[in-house]
Structure formats: C-alpha cells, structure tokens
Design a protein around this motif. Structure first.
Motif, PDB file in Angstrom:
ATOM      1  N   ALA A 135     -38.823  28.751   1.908  1.00 27.26           N
ATOM      2  CA  ALA A 135     -38.287  27.286   1.918  1.00 27.26           C
ATOM      3  C   ALA A 135     -37.734  27.134   0.559  1.00 27.26           C
ATOM      4  N   LEU A 136     -38.525  27.397  -0.488  1.00 31.36           N
ATOM      5  CA  LEU A 136     -37.985  27.202  -1.673  1.00 31.36           C
ATOM      6  C   LEU A 136     -36.530  27.782  -2.054  1.00 31.36           C
ATOM      7  N   VAL A 137     -36.541  29.034  -1.837  1.00 34.63           N
ATOM      8  CA  VAL A 137     -35.196  29.620  -2.188  1.00 34.63           C
ATOM      9  C   VAL A 137     -34.243  29.351  -1.293  1.00 34.63           C
ATOM     10  N   TRP A 138     -34.329  29.000  -0.098  1.00 29.66           N
ATOM     11  CA  TRP A 138     -33.219  28.640   0.738  1.00 29.66           C
ATOM     12  C   TRP A 138     -32.812  27.254   0.229  1.00 29.66           C
ATOM     13  N   LYS A 139     -33.446  26.690  -0.319  1.00 30.55           N
ATOM     14  CA  LYS A 139     -32.814  25.090  -0.713  1.00 30.55           C
ATOM     15  C   LYS A 139     -31.891  25.354  -1.974  1.00 30.55           C
ATOM     16  N   VAL A 140     -31.776  26.694  -2.488  1.00 27.29           N
ATOM     17  CA  VAL A 140     -30.653  26.750  -3.450  1.00 27.29           C
ATOM     18  C   VAL A 140     -29.481  27.596  -2.756  1.00 27.29           C
ATOM     19  N   GLU A 141     -29.611  28.137  -1.762  1.00 22.42           N
ATOM     20  CA  GLU A 141     -28.482  28.896  -1.232  1.00 22.42           C
ATOM     21  C   GLU A 141     -27.296  28.045  -0.758  1.00 22.42           C
ATOM     22  N   GLY A 142     -26.306  28.531  -1.032  1.00 25.08           N
ATOM     23  CA  GLY A 142     -25.043  27.983  -0.655  1.00 25.08           C
ATOM     24  C   GLY A 142     -24.569  26.702  -1.510  1.00 25.08           C
ATOM     25  N   LEU A 143     -25.437  26.540  -2.713  1.00 30.18           N
ATOM     26  CA  LEU A 143     -24.869  25.684  -3.857  1.00 30.18           C
ATOM     27  C   LEU A 143     -24.075  26.247  -4.704  1.00 30.18           C
ATOM     28  N   SER A 144     -23.212  25.539  -5.312  1.00 31.12           N
ATOM     29  CA  SER A 144     -22.732  25.979  -6.586  1.00 31.12           C
ATOM     30  C   SER A 144     -23.568  26.085  -7.845  1.00 31.12           C
ATOM     31  N   GLU A 145     -23.203  26.980  -8.929  1.00 30.67           N
ATOM     32  CA  GLU A 145     -23.970  26.982  -9.877  1.00 30.67           C
ATOM     33  C   GLU A 145     -24.260  25.396 -10.640  1.00 30.67           C
ATOM     34  N   ARG A 146     -23.306  24.576 -10.633  1.00 27.65           N
ATOM     35  CA  ARG A 146     -23.443  23.393 -11.295  1.00 27.65           C
ATOM     36  C   ARG A 146     -24.414  22.566 -10.348  1.00 27.65           C
ATOM     37  N   GLU A 147     -24.314  22.625  -8.951  1.00 24.70           N
ATOM     38  CA  GLU A 147     -25.169  21.838  -8.322  1.00 24.70           C
ATOM     39  C   GLU A 147     -26.757  22.470  -8.218  1.00 24.70           C
ATOM     40  N   ALA A 148     -26.845  23.859  -8.364  1.00 21.07           N
ATOM     41  CA  ALA A 148     -28.149  24.237  -8.452  1.00 21.07           C
ATOM     42  C   ALA A 148     -28.905  23.914  -9.640  1.00 21.07           C
ATOM     43  N   ARG A 149     -28.092  23.639 -10.728  1.00 15.13           N
ATOM     44  CA  ARG A 149     -28.776  23.385 -12.183  1.00 15.13           C
ATOM     45  C   ARG A 149     -28.813  21.889 -12.388  1.00 15.13           C
ATOM     46  N   MET A 150     -28.092  21.184 -11.719  1.00 18.06           N
ATOM     47  CA  MET A 150     -27.904  19.579 -11.892  1.00 18.06           C
ATOM     48  C   MET A 150     -29.327  18.993 -11.923  1.00 18.06           C
ATOM     49  N   PRO A 151     -29.659  18.488 -12.935  1.00 16.29           N
ATOM     50  CA  PRO A 151     -31.100  17.661 -12.947  1.00 16.29           C
ATOM     51  C   PRO A 151     -30.704  16.250 -12.201  1.00 16.29           C
ATOM     52  N   ARG A 152     -32.100  16.048 -11.213  1.00 14.39           N
ATOM     53  CA  ARG A 152     -31.798  14.934 -10.130  1.00 14.39           C
ATOM     54  C   ARG A 152     -32.958  13.927 -10.350  1.00 14.39           C
ATOM     55  N   THR A 153     -33.439  14.026 -11.358  1.00 12.02           N
ATOM     56  CA  THR A 153     -34.682  13.068 -11.653  1.00 12.02           C
ATOM     57  C   THR A 153     -34.703  12.635 -13.100  1.00 12.02           C
ATOM     58  N   PRO A 154     -35.457  11.516 -13.639  1.00 10.80           N
ATOM     59  CA  PRO A 154     -35.340  11.304 -14.837  1.00 10.80           C
ATOM     60  C   PRO A 154     -35.856  12.253 -15.800  1.00 10.80           C
TER      61      PRO A 154
END
Length: 209
Positions: free
Chosen positions: A24-43
């Motif tokens: 489940a964890l790995v699947w959430k990274v699949e299909g994203l660009s490098e930028r989106e996979a790395r982007m911080p999304r919380t403070p």
C-alpha cells in the motif's frame, strides 16, 4: 495466551498484514513524477518518497539489527551509519525521511523491495518467540520477541500508509485502498459531501475547545 500457545498460522497472518502495508505504501508513489513524489505536503515536511525511505530504514533496523542480522549492503543506505554515529546531529537523524537529489525514486523503491527480502528471511527463519534487543528503545522495554516486532512494524507501516493516502490525494487526487479497489462509494458526490462538511465546520468558532 503465551507466544507458544498461539495458533500455528499466527506468524503467517502477521506477515500477510505486513506485506499488505508495504504494498500500500509503495503503490502511493507509483505514477508520480520525481517532483511530486518528493514534494513536502505538511508543515513538518512529510513527503511520499520520504515515507518509503523511512519504511526501508525501519525494516532494516527491526528485522536486522534487533535480531543480530546487520544489513549486508551498507553502501546502499549510507544514512544508516550517519544516524547511528555517537555524534549524530539532527540533520543526520532526519536523513531517512527524504530522498536527496542524487537518490532517484526508482532507487529508493528498489532498495525497499530488497529490504523486503532481507526482512522476510528473518521472519521465515525465526520463531515468533525468538528473542531480540531494540537498543534504541527505553530501558526496560528493549528485550522483545519476533512476535512483538511483527506487530510493531506492521502497525507502523499501516500508519504511514494512511499518511501516504492523504498525501497522494493531495498530490493528484488519486485515492484507493489498493490497485483496482478505491474503497469509495460508486456514484457518490464527494464534492457536495465535502462542501456540506465544510459548511457544518464553519458554523463553529475557531477558538480551541
């Protein structure tokens, strides 16, 4: 019930839940660009690729060092040695939570899949009551069994998979419990539902309770 009295398939059940949390964890990274996979999304900087790197670190520690089985390829995870150093600073300790510019997503995910094989070898080889020692836990709680560690790691990874669900939805709107099963109601108007919830919330004061 003691560990020795557990059903014979108890380890298999725990191992299945662990594997499901990994996937489940790995699947959430699949299909994203490098930028989106790395982007911080919380403070505090939580990001999808960092969750995968952290999960790899967690399994190396709990299914490796705890049971006297050091990770055999330290060059693949150099941040581990830096974090374990006696003079490790906050930056060294934080390194497992993000991928550096020279750590592509493919490498981090590939490393985690290698860690699965390493961890599974520990799980398959040892009995549930096999003793281990978690040196970084609080004194008095450091002596553990494989049974306890399986529960602990499956729980931690499930929690991070939940974090990843939210981060991925924020990234591109993708949702789902697993491939082919989004676990959402067919035909439900989620936009209207969200607007209704927002309207209810806004009727209340902003001051903390």
């Amino acid at each position: 019930m003691t560990t020795s009295e557990l059903p014979q398939d108890a380890k298999a059940v725990l191992h299945r839940y662990l594997r499901e949390a990994r996937q489940a964890l790995v699947w959430k990274v699949e299909g994203l660009s490098e930028r989106e996979a790395r982007m911080p999304r919380t403070p505090t900087g939580t990001n999808l690729l960092g969750l995968v790197k952290h999960a790899a670190t967690v399994e190396i520690g709990y299914f490796g060092d705890v049971f006297g089985r050091p990770w055999p390829r330290p060059d693949d995870a150099p941040w581990l040695a830096a974090a374990d150093a006696p003079d490790a600073d906050a930056d060294a300790l934080q390194a497992e939570f993000f991928a550096t510019a020279d750590e592509p997503a493919e490498r981090i995910v590939g490393l985690y899949r290698q860690v699965w094989d390493f961890a599974d070898a520990t799980i398959d080889t040892l009995s549930l009551d096999a003793p281990g020692h978690v040196w970084w836990w609080r004194e008095g709680n450091r002596d553990v069994t494989l049974h306890q560690i399986l529960v602990h790691v499956a729980t931690e990874l499930s929690r991070h998979a939940g974090h990843a669900d939210i981060l991925r939805e924020e990234a591109d709107g993708a949702v789902g419990m697993r491939p082919g099963n989004d676990n959402l109601a067919d035909g439900f108007d989620y936009a209207a539902y969200t607007a209704t919830l927002r309207g209810i919330a806004e009727r209340f004061p902003e001051e903390p309770r």
